[in-house]
Write a protein that holds these residues in place. Structure first.
Motif, PDB file in Angstrom:
ATOM      1  N   UNK A 113       0.821  -1.209   0.000  1.00 29.70           N
ATOM      2  CA  UNK A 113       0.000   0.000   0.000  1.00 29.70           C
ATOM      3  C   UNK A 113       0.858   1.263   0.000  1.00 29.70           C
ATOM      4  N   UNK A 114       2.153   1.097   0.173  1.00 27.49           N
ATOM      5  CA  UNK A 114       3.065   2.245   0.243  1.00 27.49           C
ATOM      6  C   UNK A 114       3.519   2.724  -1.134  1.00 27.49           C
ATOM      7  N   UNK A 115       3.338   1.910  -2.148  1.00 30.24           N
ATOM      8  CA  UNK A 115       3.855   2.251  -3.483  1.00 30.24           C
ATOM      9  C   UNK A 115       2.731   2.295  -4.509  1.00 30.24           C
ATOM     10  N   UNK A 116       2.770   3.276  -5.445  1.00 29.58           N
ATOM     11  CA  UNK A 116       1.749   3.326  -6.503  1.00 29.58           C
ATOM     12  C   UNK A 116       1.747   2.054  -7.342  1.00 29.58           C
ATOM     13  N   UNK A 117       0.583   1.758  -7.917  1.00 32.25           N
ATOM     14  CA  UNK A 117       0.424   0.582  -8.771  1.00 32.25           C
ATOM     15  C   UNK A 117       0.097   1.040 -10.183  1.00 32.25           C
ATOM     16  N   UNK A 118       0.827   0.521 -11.158  1.00 34.14           N
ATOM     17  CA  UNK A 118       0.564   0.787 -12.569  1.00 34.14           C
ATOM     18  C   UNK A 118      -0.103  -0.446 -13.166  1.00 34.14           C
ATOM     19  N   UNK A 119      -1.309  -0.268 -13.709  1.00 33.17           N
ATOM     20  CA  UNK A 119      -2.043  -1.358 -14.354  1.00 33.17           C
ATOM     21  C   UNK A 119      -1.942  -1.183 -15.864  1.00 33.17           C
ATOM     22  N   UNK A 120      -1.528  -2.244 -16.560  1.00 33.12           N
ATOM     23  CA  UNK A 120      -1.395  -2.242 -18.019  1.00 33.12           C
ATOM     24  C   UNK A 120      -2.400  -3.216 -18.619  1.00 33.12           C
ATOM     25  N   UNK A 121      -3.050  -2.801 -19.704  1.00 35.85           N
ATOM     26  CA  UNK A 121      -3.991  -3.712 -20.371  1.00 35.85           C
ATOM     27  C   UNK A 121      -4.159  -3.313 -21.820  1.00 35.85           C
ATOM     28  N   UNK A 131      -2.462   2.460 -17.803  1.00 31.97           N
ATOM     29  CA  UNK A 131      -2.163   2.717 -19.219  1.00 31.97           C
ATOM     30  C   UNK A 131      -2.883   1.639 -20.027  1.00 31.97           C
ATOM     31  N   UNK A 132      -3.723   2.081 -20.958  1.00 36.19           N
ATOM     32  CA  UNK A 132      -4.494   1.179 -21.807  1.00 36.19           C
ATOM     33  C   UNK A 132      -3.973   1.251 -23.232  1.00 36.19           C
ATOM     34  N   UNK A 133      -4.010   0.110 -23.916  1.00 39.09           N
ATOM     35  CA  UNK A 133      -3.559   0.038 -25.311  1.00 39.09           C
ATOM     36  C   UNK A 133      -4.641  -0.596 -26.173  1.00 39.09           C
ATOM     37  N   UNK A 146       2.674   0.727 -29.346  1.00 39.31           N
ATOM     38  CA  UNK A 146       2.257  -0.254 -28.345  1.00 39.31           C
ATOM     39  C   UNK A 146       3.094  -0.074 -27.072  1.00 39.31           C
ATOM     40  N   UNK A 147       2.940  -0.987 -26.122  1.00 42.33           N
ATOM     41  CA  UNK A 147       3.667  -0.865 -24.868  1.00 42.33           C
ATOM     42  C   UNK A 147       5.183  -0.928 -25.081  1.00 42.33           C
ATOM     43  N   UNK A 148       5.639  -1.796 -25.985  1.00 42.24           N
ATOM     44  CA  UNK A 148       7.081  -1.897 -26.238  1.00 42.24           C
ATOM     45  C   UNK A 148       7.626  -0.564 -26.744  1.00 42.24           C
ATOM     46  N   UNK A 149       6.880   0.047 -27.668  1.00 44.12           N
ATOM     47  CA  UNK A 149       7.301   1.354 -28.179  1.00 44.12           C
ATOM     48  C   UNK A 149       7.355   2.375 -27.046  1.00 44.12           C
ATOM     49  N   UNK A 150       6.313   2.392 -26.237  1.00 47.07           N
ATOM     50  CA  UNK A 150       6.246   3.353 -25.135  1.00 47.07           C
ATOM     51  C   UNK A 150       7.412   3.181 -24.177  1.00 47.07           C
ATOM     52  N   UNK A 151       7.657   1.930 -23.755  1.00 45.39           N
ATOM     53  CA  UNK A 151       8.679   1.693 -22.741  1.00 45.39           C
ATOM     54  C   UNK A 151      10.100   1.831 -23.281  1.00 45.39           C
TER      55      UNK A 151
END
Length: 198
Positions: A88-96, A120-122, A174-179
């Motif tokens: 609960x101490x750290x933000x959560x990033x949800x990818x889909x 982040x949605x794709x 896509x996610x690969x491009x983004x990251x």
């Protein structure tokens, strides 16, 4: 598990929300997916015995039709299973991406009560909602990608969009491009909705 078809409602860009009722009020697995005549339905929301599924085409069912989901508890993942592994101490990033966007919405709503959520949605071509300018900041995200899901923002969840096709407000790729050019802060936890099926 047995489900009874209630109705379906068309969403933007040829997506559909299918409403079902299950034979009990037990929480459904977050990665629950039904298949009706070759059409995949991904769990989007649950309220008591009523469930909503996101799909990319209408199903050919009449009200009251029953669907059986074969029990495969080894592959099912419940909300408590995920919560145990999160801080609960750290933000959560949800990818889909694609139909798994439904899972991102389900998790976002469920986890946002106790966790700091980002999404982040794709999509390859279009999203099951109209894109709106974002109201919430997103750490160092590409400046031109300011589009967001209004529903997630209504839940006060910062979110951004990626699309292979050009969509105003979305990151193009896509996610690969983004990251390859952007990384989430190192203290963020990540839930990839595509890795919830095993």
């Amino acid at each position: 598990m047995t489900f009874q078809f209630i109705q379906q409602t068309e969403q933007p860009n040829h997506y559909w929300l299918v409403e079902m009722e299950q034979d009990n009020t037990q929480p459904a697995p977050i990665n629950l997916q039904l298949t009706v005549d070759g059409v995949a339905l991904q769990l989007f929301a649950q309220q008591q015995s009523r469930l909503q599924f996101l799909t990319t085409q209408a199903v050919s069912l009449s009200p009251g039709s029953q669907i059986n989901s074969p029990k495969n508890s080894q592959a099912w993942l419940f909300l408590n299973d995920i919560v145990k592994a999160l801080s609960k101490e750290k933000p959560i990033l949800i990818l889909a991406s694609g139909i798994k966007i439904a899972t991102a919405f389900y998790l976002s709503k469920a986890l946002s009560k106790d966790f700091d959520i980002r999404v982040i949605l794709h999509a390859e071509n279009a999203f099951p909602f109209q894109i709106k300018p974002a109201r919430f900041m997103f750490a160092n995200f590409p400046a031109y990608a300011i589009g967001a899901s209004t529903l997630l923002e209504d839940w006060k969840i910062p979110n951004r969009l990626c699309c292979d096709a050009f969509l105003p407000g979305s990151y193009e790729g896509n996610f690969s491009d983004l990251f390859s050019g952007w990384s989430p802060p190192s203290d963020w936890q990540t839930i990839d909705c595509h890795q919830l099926d095993f």
